[in-house]
Design a protein around this motif. Structure first.
Motif, PDB file in Angstrom:
ATOM      1  N   ARG A  78       0.962  -1.091   0.014  1.00  0.00           N
ATOM      2  CA  ARG A  78      -0.054  -0.113   0.074  1.00  0.00           C
ATOM      3  C   ARG A  78       0.882   1.298   0.143  1.00  0.00           C
ATOM      4  NH1 ARG A  78      -5.796   0.021  -0.856  1.00  0.00           N
ATOM      5  NH2 ARG A  78      -6.085   2.329  -0.597  1.00  0.00           N
ATOM      6  N   VAL A 137      -2.685  -5.107  -0.313  1.00  0.00           N
ATOM      7  CA  VAL A 137      -3.464  -4.034  -0.820  1.00  0.00           C
ATOM      8  C   VAL A 137      -4.909  -4.472  -0.859  1.00  0.00           C
ATOM      9  CG1 VAL A 137      -3.968  -2.444  -2.405  1.00  0.00           C
ATOM     10  CG2 VAL A 137      -1.827  -3.018  -2.088  1.00  0.00           C
ATOM     11  N   ASP A 140      -6.088  -4.672   3.165  1.00  0.00           N
ATOM     12  CA  ASP A 140      -5.927  -3.632   3.739  1.00  0.00           C
ATOM     13  C   ASP A 140      -7.287  -2.835   4.628  1.00  0.00           C
ATOM     14  OD1 ASP A 140      -5.320  -1.310   5.258  1.00  0.00           O
ATOM     15  OD2 ASP A 140      -3.667  -0.633   4.059  1.00  0.00           O
ATOM     16  N   THR A 183     -10.962  -2.867  -2.235  1.00  0.00           N
ATOM     17  CA  THR A 183     -10.330  -2.143  -1.129  1.00  0.00           C
ATOM     18  C   THR A 183     -11.419  -1.364  -0.229  1.00  0.00           C
ATOM     19  OG1 THR A 183     -10.182  -0.132  -2.645  1.00  0.00           O
ATOM     20  CG2 THR A 183      -8.494  -1.723  -2.753  1.00  0.00           C
TER      21      THR A 183
END
Length: 479
Positions: A78, A137, A140, A183
């Motif tokens: 990230r 990523v 997250d 995400t």
């Protein structure tokens, strides 16, 4: 960090509290947003997140002067994505200098201002800047959290901050409720107005309840060890004296306990859930148990006029805390739909698999694979050592190949560091292996790999590793 003199448009590294520095740009705050009193600070927009915050000047560093230093200490995907975003910004800025008339731009259209929620250093939402190297990523759960409110966006908006539901019908007949963007996290959930009960505040249950409360749900908690309820009472939960009381006073009651016996006792025992069930009351069993236990609990609940759903979760304590579990549900479809805001708060996605019992079967298969895999990884590490190979090199090579994953990296690093703090109890994965093997026997299907792994976990339990993490199966190979 030393105090620096900055202007609007400067690129910076911004730091909040104990969280790592992140690349951003000093920008003008919205006109109606006042600077915090008594603080010399700048309004910073962070790259790769669209998050904004007031940052004290002593917590800022010029971007270019400290770029090399920051890249060395931050290795997360990230973080690299954010650095790449800065480089893209610089390239575009250079292109504009070479093309001052703005040819090929968006014809001067202005992007509407986004409503902001500003993060302060003493705000509990500092988790928004948690070190992103802890997870890939797509997993997250923090970086878009809370800072940018989307409450005024139309329902059709697909901004990453949103965690709106998307229903996916598959050929298998299963249905998934998940974030519209992989995400996305649960910062924009509208909590149900139903009263929620939760029984069991272990490794998984504690994180689930915390996220339910953060997202605005009205929750009543009960735990066999009452002291575990205290923290959640301070966070706004109500205290239930017995499982029966929780079930009778709440619209939807969840439970998450250790094994089939605990699940049965919670429902059928003295002052158990069954005594509080009335027509229309919902009971959601989140424990990982066998299909036979689910069938029994479903029958007794529905015979009392209640509505039943099983919803075991795939994940760990960390994923539970992060609200990134995967929920596998089956049973009453209307209960599944009533639980949508709860599932959004606790997980990144959920699947509906049809009739009760299917979720238990699926979860046992998933945990059988995970447990067998962890035992194999531990075997590889010990064989590397026994043959004079570097365990760290083995891990480095493994994490560059097709088997690379956050799970492998974290578990192996914990093994090499001798850190077996439980993220998922070893005794629970051994229980799941045992139940999966039994399920295979009933289906007349061989499970030799699971059976072999189960014996290794049993040896680890004999070495007093039951209450350690599943990675402590490593110790079964070195004793």
């Amino acid at each position: 960090m030393a105090t620096v003199h900055l202007r609007i448009g400067d690129l910076v590294w911004g730091k909040l509290g104990r969280y790592p520095p992140w690349p951003g740009k000093v920008v003008s705050p919205p006109k109606d947003l006042k600077k915090p009193r008594g603080k010399k600070c700048h309004f910073v927009k962070f790259f790769g997140t669209e998050d904004h915050a007031w940052i004290k000047v002593e917590q800022l560093k010029p971007y270019h002067a400290h770029k090399e230093e920051m890249i060395k200490i931050n290795k997360g995907k990230r973080f690299q994505q954010a650095v790449d975003a800065v480089e893209d910004f610089l390239k575009k800025a250079k292109g504009k200098e070479q093309n001052p008339e703005g040819k090929g731009d968006s014809k001067g259209k202005k992007t509407p201002n986004k409503p902001l929620k500003i993060l302060e250093e003493d705000d509990e939402d500092l988790s928004a800047l948690k070190d992103p190297s802890e997870k890939p990523v797509k997993d997250d759960p923090h970086f878009h959290h809370f800072l940018l409110s989307q409450s005024e966006k139309p329902a059709s908006s697909m901004e990453p901050i949103s965690k709106r539901l998307k229903i996916i019908e598959e050929d298998t007949g299963s249905t998934s409720i998940q974030a519209a963007d992989s995400t996305a996290i649960n910062g924009s959930i509208t909590p149900t107005d139903k009263r929620i009960g939760f029984l069991g505040l272990g490794l998984m249950g504690s994180g689930i309840v915390s996220n339910l409360l953060k997202m605005g749900h009205l929750v009543t908690v009960w735990n066999r060890t009452a002291e575990k309820c205290d923290l959640f009472i301070q966070e706004g939960a109500r205290l239930g004296r017995t499982p029966a009381e929780v079930a009778s006073t709440c619209d939807i009651t969840f439970s998450c306990v250790s094994d089939p016996k605990a699940a049965r006792d919670l429902v059928l025992g003295p002052s158990g859930v069954l005594q509080g069930i009335r027509p229309g009351k919902c009971y959601v069993e989140m424990s990982t148990v066998d299909p036979e236990t689910i069938t029994e609990l479903s029958q007794v609940i529905t015979l009392r006029g209640g509505r039943f759903l099983e919803a075991p979760v795939a994940g760990s304590q960390q994923l539970s805390n992060d609200g990134m579990l995967v929920i596998v549900a089956a049973g009453d479809r209307t209960v599944y739909e009533d639980c949508s805001s709860c599932f959004q708060a606790m997980g990144k996605t959920s699947f509906f698999l049809g009739e009760a019992g299917n979720a238990a079967r699926m979860m046992l298969i998933l945990n059988m694979v995970q447990g067998s895999f962890m035992a194999t990884i531990a075997e590889g590490l010990t064989l590397a050592q026994a043959t004079g190979q570097s365990q760290q090199t083995f891990l480095d090579i493994l994490c560059q190949g097709q088997m690379a994953s956050t799970f492998v990296d974290q578990k192996c690093q914990n093994i090499l560091q001798g850190n077996f703090k439980p993220d998922y109890y070893l005794k629970h994965i051994q229980k799941d292996l045992r139940l999966a093997i039994s399920m295979g026997d009933m289906a007349n299907h061989p499970t030799p790999m699971a059976a072999a792994a189960n014996e290794v976990y049993k040896r680890a339990k004999a070495l007093d590793q039951s209450d350690n993490d599943i990675s402590a199966v490593y110790r079964a190979y070195i004793h």
